[in-house]
Structures are given as structure tokens and as C-alpha cells.
Design an enzyme around this catalytic site. Structure first.
Site, PDB file in Angstrom:
ATOM      1  N   HIS A 120       9.421  17.583   7.407  1.00 32.00           N
ATOM      2  CA  HIS A 120      11.186  17.493   6.531  1.00 32.00           C
ATOM      3  C   HIS A 120      11.597  19.333   6.249  1.00 32.00           C
ATOM      4  CE1 HIS A 120       8.818  17.998   2.781  1.00 32.00           C
ATOM      5  NE2 HIS A 120       9.484  19.147   2.650  1.00 32.00           N
ATOM      6  N   ASP A 151       4.761  13.794   8.216  1.00 36.17           N
ATOM      7  CA  ASP A 151       5.344  15.205   8.195  1.00 36.17           C
ATOM      8  C   ASP A 151       5.051  16.088   8.367  1.00 36.17           C
ATOM      9  OD1 ASP A 151       7.819  16.056   6.675  1.00 36.17           O
ATOM     10  OD2 ASP A 151       6.460  15.753   4.988  1.00 36.17           O
ATOM     11  N   GLY A 222       9.485  24.612  -2.277  1.00 32.21           N
ATOM     12  CA  GLY A 222       9.628  25.906  -0.671  1.00 32.21           C
ATOM     13  C   GLY A 222       7.742  26.037  -0.442  1.00 32.21           C
ATOM     14  N   ASN A 223       6.768  25.806  -1.198  1.00 29.94           N
ATOM     15  CA  ASN A 223       5.656  25.852  -0.497  1.00 29.94           C
ATOM     16  C   ASN A 223       4.665  24.626   0.562  1.00 29.94           C
ATOM     17  OD1 ASN A 223       4.643  26.596  -3.584  1.00 29.94           O
ATOM     18  ND2 ASN A 223       4.188  27.303  -2.421  1.00 29.94           N
ATOM     19  N   SER A 224       6.738  23.020   0.659  1.00 27.25           N
ATOM     20  CA  SER A 224       6.044  22.559   2.097  1.00 27.25           C
ATOM     21  C   SER A 224       6.195  23.549   2.958  1.00 27.25           C
ATOM     22  CB  SER A 224       7.872  21.651   2.573  1.00 27.25           C
ATOM     23  OG  SER A 224       7.379  21.328   0.620  1.00 27.25           O
ATOM     24  N   GLY A 280      -2.288  -4.193  18.266  1.00 30.62           N
ATOM     25  CA  GLY A 280      -1.660  -5.256  17.953  1.00 30.62           C
ATOM     26  C   GLY A 280      -1.518  -6.723  17.136  1.00 30.62           C
ATOM     27  N   VAL A 281      -1.750  -6.473  15.648  1.00 27.45           N
ATOM     28  CA  VAL A 281      -1.977  -7.133  14.924  1.00 27.45           C
ATOM     29  C   VAL A 281      -1.122  -7.151  13.757  1.00 27.45           C
ATOM     30  CG1 VAL A 281      -3.715  -8.447  16.103  1.00 27.45           C
ATOM     31  CG2 VAL A 281      -3.771  -6.278  13.748  1.00 27.45           C
ATOM     32  N   GLN A 282      -0.430  -8.273  12.846  1.00 32.86           N
ATOM     33  CA  GLN A 282       0.067  -8.013  11.710  1.00 32.86           C
ATOM     34  C   GLN A 282      -0.844  -8.237  10.801  1.00 32.86           C
ATOM     35  OE1 GLN A 282       4.115  -9.748  11.405  1.00 32.86           O
ATOM     36  NE2 GLN A 282       4.423  -8.736  12.499  1.00 32.86           N
ATOM     37  N   ILE A 283      -1.232  -7.858   9.526  1.00 30.88           N
ATOM     38  CA  ILE A 283      -2.567  -7.970   8.882  1.00 30.88           C
ATOM     39  C   ILE A 283      -1.873  -7.571   6.943  1.00 30.88           C
ATOM     40  CG2 ILE A 283      -3.977  -7.534  10.076  1.00 30.88           C
ATOM     41  CD1 ILE A 283      -4.250  -3.963   9.042  1.00 30.88           C
TER      42      ILE A 283
END
Length: 487
Positions: A120, A151, A222-224, A280-283
Site C-alpha cells: 500500500h 501487503d 509513515g512507519n508502514s 480447489g475446495v470451498q470450506i
């Protein structure tokens, strides 16, 4: 008399031995306490580490607002010289584009100029510049790659000499209460050092792969992108976020753990992008009702709610399976499974242990690549019948007619039973069932009519089940709901 003296001697020796052991324990505790105590000063550590920390400045062209023409000043007026931005010679209009700048932090991880920061900090930037410690040269940076999910961004600068750099440590051995040091560029004020302790570990904010270290070391805007160091001078986190009602530090800072960051950085350096494993699964997580409905002896694992075309389907994983072990690691919940799969290599053959029909099965899955799957999402489908409405366990159910399909925006090949209404005092409502939901399976068997639902619930009761598992779709997204059969 001799025997008495012998006994006394033995007692004396035992007392002396006990005193020695006690003294040794006291000394050991004192040494341990000293090792864990606060350092007298962070000065030596800060002096050694600071040269590897950099300020990052970005520049971006952004669209300006359309505005009314600027006021005109008489030609030759002193106002033109005093306020050229306000009174141009021709008056003119406000520019449609302007340059915006942003500030952040980062740190050098190699002598040849690789720099880690937050995504970011540099997202959307046209120009990125890196300022070295205390008035060092300003270097143009090249963007190597980014990962929005964690990020993290990797930059590269060229210098005429080897640059000071820092290395990563093992965040998994960091403990709550350990001292840490944050170095960066808070609020654009220049290099600054703050100290604190680790307040918590394995925090999750919003992301799929979140593994944050929480610290009370002062972290501000600003520390990011700056580093979080342990007392050995190793980077154990990348300062990423704060929680604050004021926008300033209140002691709730979050650093993405180094064991996540190092994998991302290695991939960005090698490929310019991430390459995460894909099962390849929804959990969904397993709760007590779900565990009881499927026959698990405890709450554990990740329940498979849908299996689109992909590696898991090819390996034979089914909706309703509970994944208990992935590649030799116990699966505690969905978050743990997602992270384990994401950290696995693309193309790796792994063993997955699932709980199905009261027992376990081991399946071999060759992992795909998550990024490819996200670019080409697979939408599952299920298909149609007709029958009268029924009221079951506080839900009024109906078959899928053309009219119902149109109202629920369902394709012609979708099967299931539509929920028209849900009684707000029912267990179904409490478990999240709502009008417009589509029940597609009960007890891992398809249902296509309201009577199928009624029969399945009766069969589960007759079998002595305390709850029953229903596969439900809402806006195309499947999930399991465990309804209690005990009043």
C-alpha cells in the site's frame, strides 16, 4: 555413639547438598531473569540496524476536479507576480491532473539493493524513490513485484557501493512479552526508533493469509513497510497496520510475520509474482453441531462445502468431507488449512486425510496454482423438479419452478429446494437460514423437492441423530448448515 555420629554426618551432607541445589536454582533463575529483562539501552542495536532502514517517497499523477475558471488579474498587475498560482497571466482553469506524494518506510535485505516495503506504500505510484539513512543519496527504485494479500512489495535500487542490509529471523520462535524495536519514518518526520513488547501473535485482520504480530511499540502513519526487530537484530515482522480511533499510535500496531514475508519475497524475487498452492475446495469451520451431524468426536478440521473442477475434484474429495490432515499437518480450522495450502509448492503431490461416512480416507492431490484459479473462477452448478410447498422445521419450502428461478436468479440446470420464509424463532433462523436460500443436499444426498427435505430430516431423527447437515447456496456461494433435531 558411632552410629549417632554417622546419622548426624549423613544429615549434614544431605542438608549441604540441598542447600547447594537450592543455591544453584536461585542462580539459574537469576540468570534467566537477567536474560529476559529489559536491556539497559537500545542504542547499540539502533545504531547498528538503522543504516539498513530507508524512507520511501512515491509520486502519482491523480485526476483533479473540474473547477470554475480561475480569477483574472489585470495584465501587468503585481498580483500576477505575488500569486502566480492563483492569478495566472491568462486566468485559465484549474489543472485536470496533479501530482500526489506519499511517504513510507522500508528496509534493505541485500547488499545489491533489494528493498522490502508494504504494497500500500507504493500502490499505483508512477515514481518510487528510496532515501538512505541520515541524508544518504536519493535512489530511484524499480518495482520487482507485489502481493496485495499480504501487503508486501519488493523493490530494487542500484548504488555505487554495497549497501547495509538486515536479515530475517524466525517469527515462529517469538514469544508474547519479548522486546521488539520498530524503526521507520513516522508521519514523515524522518528516521525514528520506538521500542515495545510483543502483545500477541497470529493475529488476523482481514486477509486470507494474515499472520500478524501485535506490538505496543509506537507505530504511526509513515512507519508502514518498516521493520520490526527482535533483540538479536533480526527482522521478525513488517510494520503494516494500526488500530486507532485518532489515527495515531495507541499501542495497537500490527506487523506481518517474517515467516509469511520471506516466502513472498523469495517468490517475488524469482518470479516477480506469487505462486501459491491451490487445493480447489470451498470450506467452512466445523462447529459442535456440524461435528455431531457428520459423526466427528470433536470440533476440528475444515468442512468442504463445494468442490468445483480442479485438483481436489480430480483426487476424489467430496462436498461434506472434513479435511483433518494436509501434507502431514493436522488441520485445526479453515484458516490453518488455507495458509498450509498457500505455502505449499505448485505442482506438489500431497496427501490429504478426510473424514467421510464415519471413517477416514487418505487421498493424493496434485496442487494447482491459486493465482490461475482466481483469474479463471469456476462456478459450480447443481438442477429441477416440481412439487407442492411444505413447512419443515420453521422453513416454508418450495420446488424450483420457472417463476422461482427467475426470482432467485437461478440457471435452468440448478437443482434444489428454495426457502420461501423462515420463522424467526426457529433453529433454522438462528443458524442463518434466510428467505431465498437454496437447499441442495441433506446428509450429503441431493434434494430436489420439499418432500425430500422432510423425508431426510425424518430419517435422521429415526437414526438417532441430534443434528443434520444441509448444503445451502446463497447467491451461488455454498455453505453447510447443521440444524438441531433435538428440541
Amino acid at each position: 555413639m558411632t552410629a549417632t555420629r554417622a546419622v548426624s554426618s549423613q544429615k549434614a551432607m544431605a542438608y549441604a547438598t540441598g542447600a547447594f541445589v537450592t543455591l544453584a536454582l536461585i542462580l539459574l533463575q537469576a540468570v534467566s531473569a537477567a536474560a529476559r529483562g529489559a536491556p539497559d539501552s537500545f542504542a547499540d542495536l539502533a545504531e547498528r540496524l538503522s543504516p539498513a532502514v530507508v524512507n520511501i517517497t512515491t509520486s502519482t499523477v491523480v485526476a483533479g476536479r473540474d473547477a470554475a475558471p480561475l480569477p483574472r488579474a489585470p495584465r501587468g498587475s503585481p498580483l500576477e507576480e505575488l500569486f502566480p498560482d492563483l492569478f495566472g497571466p491568462q486566468g485559465g482553469t484549474n489543472p485536470r491532473q496533479r501530482r500526489a506524494s506519499a511517504l513510507g518506510s522500508g528496509f534493505i535485505i541485500s547488499a545489491d539493493g533489494f528493498v522490502v516495503t508494504n504494497n500500500h506504500v507504493i500502490d499505483g505510484a508512477d515514481e518510487i524513490q528510496v532515501e538512505l539513512f541520515e541524508g544518504g543519496p536519493l535512489l530511484d527504485a524499480k518495482l520487482i513485484g507485489t502481493d496485495a494479500k499480504t501487503d508486501i512489495a519488493l523493490l530494487k535500487v542500484e548504488a555505487d557501493r554495497p549497501l547495509p542490509f538486515v536479515g530475517f529471523g524466525d517469527s515462529n520462535v517469538a514469544r508474547v512479552g519479548d522486546w521488539v524495536l520498530a524503526i521507520g519514518n513516522p508521519l514523515g518526520q524522518g528516521f525514528s526508533v520506538s521500542a515495545g513488547i510483543i502483545s500477541a501473535r497470529e493475529r488476523s485482520l482481514r486477509g486470507t493469509y494474515d499472520d500478524y504480530i501485535q506490538t505496543d511499540a509506537a507505530i504511526n502513519k509513515g512507519n508502514s513497510g518498516g521493520p520490526l526487530f527482535n533483540m538479536d537484530g533480526e527482522v521478525i515482522g513488517v510494520n503494516t497496520a494500526i488500530i486507532s480511533p485518532t489515527g495515531g499510535s495507541i499501542g495497537l500496531g500490527f506487523s506481518m510475520s517474517s515467516n509469511v514475508v520471506t516466502k513472498v519475497v523469495d517468490q517475488l524475487k524469482e518470479f516477480g509474482e506469487t505462486r501459491r498452492g491451490w487445493l480447489g475446495v470451498q470450506i467452512q469451520d466445523v462447529d459442535e453441531d456440524i461435528a455431531n451431524a457428520v459423526g466427528l468426536d470433536s470440533v476440528k478440521g475444515a468442512l468442504v462445502s463445494n468442490v468445483p473442477d480442479g485438483p481436489a475434484k480430480e483426487a476424489g474429495i467430496l462436498a461434506g468431507d472434513v479435511i483433518l490432515n494436509f501434507d502431514g499437518r493436522e488441520v485445526k480450522d479453515t484458516r490453518g488449512l488455507v495458509r498450509a495450502v498457500g505455502n505449499a509448492a505448485v505442482g506438489k503431490a500431497v496427501r490429504v486425510v478426510v473424514f467421510r461416512d464415519g471413517g477416514t480416507q487418505t487421498l493424493k492431490v496434485v496442487l494447482g496454482r491459486r493465482e490461475d484459479a482466481e483469474r479463471n473462477p469456476v462456478v459450480p452448478a447443481v438442477a429441477n423438479t416440481d412439487e407442492a410447498d411444505k413447512s419443515v422445521m420453521g422453513m416454508r419450502l418450495t420446488a424450483l419452478t420457472d417463476e422461482v428461478r427467475a426470482q432467485l436468479n437461478l440457471e435452468a440446470n440448478v437443482k434444489g429446494v428454495a426457502v420461501l420464509t423462515v420463522d424467526e424463532v426457529s433453529d433454522a433462523f438462528e443458524k442463518g437460514m434466510r428467505s431465498g436460500d437454496l437447499i441442495t443436499e441433506i446428509g450429503q444426498k441431493p434434494v430436489t423437492a420439499p418432500k425430500d427435505v422432510e423425508d431426510a430430516l425424518k430419517a435422521a431423527k429415526d437414526a438417532g441423530r441430534k443434528s443434520v447437515l444441509m448444503l445451502v447456496q446463497r447467491e451461488g456461494a455454498p455453505r453447510f448448515v447443521a440444524l438441531s433435531l433435538v428440541k
